[in-house]
Design an enzyme around this catalytic site. Structure first.
Site, PDB file in Angstrom:
ATOM      1  CB  THR A  70      72.399  49.261  76.772  1.00  0.00           C
ATOM      2  OG1 THR A  70      71.221  49.392  75.955  1.00  0.00           O
ATOM      3  CG2 THR A  70      72.097  49.725  78.193  1.00  0.00           C
ATOM      4  N   GLY A  71      74.491  48.590  74.476  1.00  0.00           N
ATOM      5  CA  GLY A  71      74.761  48.151  73.114  1.00  0.00           C
ATOM      6  C   GLY A  71      75.497  49.206  72.316  1.00  0.00           C
ATOM      7  CB  ALA A  72      77.582  51.969  73.457  1.00  0.00           C
ATOM      8  CG  ASN A  73      79.313  46.545  70.554  1.00  0.00           C
ATOM      9  OD1 ASN A  73      78.281  46.419  71.214  1.00  0.00           O
ATOM     10  ND2 ASN A  73      79.583  45.776  69.520  1.00  0.00           N
TER      11      ASN A  73
ATOM     12  N   GLY B 166      76.618  50.161  65.497  1.00  0.00           N
ATOM     13  CA  GLY B 166      75.318  50.622  65.040  1.00  0.00           C
ATOM     14  C   GLY B 166      74.824  51.881  65.703  1.00  0.00           C
TER      15      GLY B 166
ATOM     16  CE1 TYR C  86      64.250  43.490  67.249  1.00  0.00           C
ATOM     17  CE2 TYR C  86      62.568  44.198  65.681  1.00  0.00           C
ATOM     18  CZ  TYR C  86      63.690  44.469  66.450  1.00  0.00           C
ATOM     19  OH  TYR C  86      64.241  45.732  66.416  1.00  0.00           O
TER      20      TYR C  86
END
Length: 286
Positions: free
Chosen positions: A9-12, A14, A164
């Site tokens: 997930t969030g692979a686009n 960083g 956070y």
């Protein structure tokens, strides 16, 4: 990792992109779960180019939307009958209090509740793998996190670092409780602290605000590739398939706070999470 099916997930960008590239180099078939199709397609091209692998694909997933998470899980299951590794990597930092499409405070909603729901919806295909692995990217920030059931969405006195830290404590409590619930199955569940990584996590998802700040401070942080090393280790190593319920830093088991290791709190927090995302109405709930 040959023939292993992996979701990141969030692979686009960083660490998610770096993790995708490294696992693809090892022979894994990687599904890049990204919120933006445009940014996802650009990242997909980068990942294919840098890894030299064509076994990478893009699927759209918005962790701030319960509907999108259900759609993603259904689309994945329509195409694949098993999942070997789920890496819950996506994360957001919101300087101002914001909410998800379903009304959850953004950081708790995306960093924890979105992944909580996604993971539970994919448990059946993880169980179909010879040895399933769930890897939750947490943070050392969990040490200053708290779970206040009277105000988990920080409606009173919102503070970005508090929010956070709370979401990262949530990641570890989720890891502990899920590992307990999956005891005796073929699935391991571990969390990790990647180190202090210079990624775009603090940049506003809609406006891009914060890029100038990152340009100044990024040289003092780890690279995304360096930050992804422990996630790649847990996905590919023998230890990642035998140890469960632990928290790793620099590829080694690391200590956590007493709050993070409190089984009663973890169970209570699971029940709260389940209720928030209406998980117990779904037949695949644990």
């Amino acid at each position: 990792m040959q023939n292993k099916i992996v979701i990141v997930t969030g692979a686009n960008a960083g660490m998610g992109l770096a993790t995708t590239i490294e696992l693809a180099k090892l022979g894994a078939h990687v599904i890049m779960a990204c919120r933006s199709r445009e940014r996802g397609q650009q990242a997909l091209a980068d990942a294919i180019n840098q890894s030299g692998s064509n076994l990478i694909e893009l699927m759209i997933l918005d962790l701030s939307s319960i509907a999108s998470i259900h759609d993603f899980a259904q689309a994945f299951k329509a195409k694949y009958d098993r999942l070997d590794v789920l890496i819950n990597n996506a994360g957001v930092v919101s300087l101002k209090r914001a909410t998800t499409k379903d009304g959850f405070e953004l950081m708790m909603g995306v960093n924890h509740l979105g992944h909580f729901l996604l993971t539970n919806l994919l448990l059946d295909v993880l169980k179909h793998a010879p040895q399933g692995r769930i890897i939750n990217v947490a943070s050392g920030a969990h040490k200053s996190g708290t779970i206040n059931f009277q105000d988990l969405y920080l409606t009173n006195g919102y503070n970005v670092w508090k929010g956070y830290a709370n979401s990262k404590l949530a990641n570890i409590l989720f890891t502990k409780q899920l590992a307990h619930r999956l005891k005796g199955t073929n699935i391991t569940v571990n969390s990790l602290h990647p180190g202090t990584v210079g990624t775009q996590i603090g940049i506003n998802r809609e406006t891009g605000f914060g890029k100038s700040i990152w340009a100044v401070i990024r040289p003092f942080f780890l690279t995304a590739a360096k930050g992804s090393e422990t996630a790649v280790y847990l996905a590919s190593s023998e230890e990642g398939g035998t140890v469960t319920g632990e928290y790793f830093y620099k590829k080694k088991i690391a200590p956590i706070t007493s709050k993070a290791g409190n089984p009663q709190l973890a169970e209570q927090f699971w029940i709260w999470s389940e209720r928030e995302v209406k998980l117990n109405t779904h037949p695949n709930s644990v």
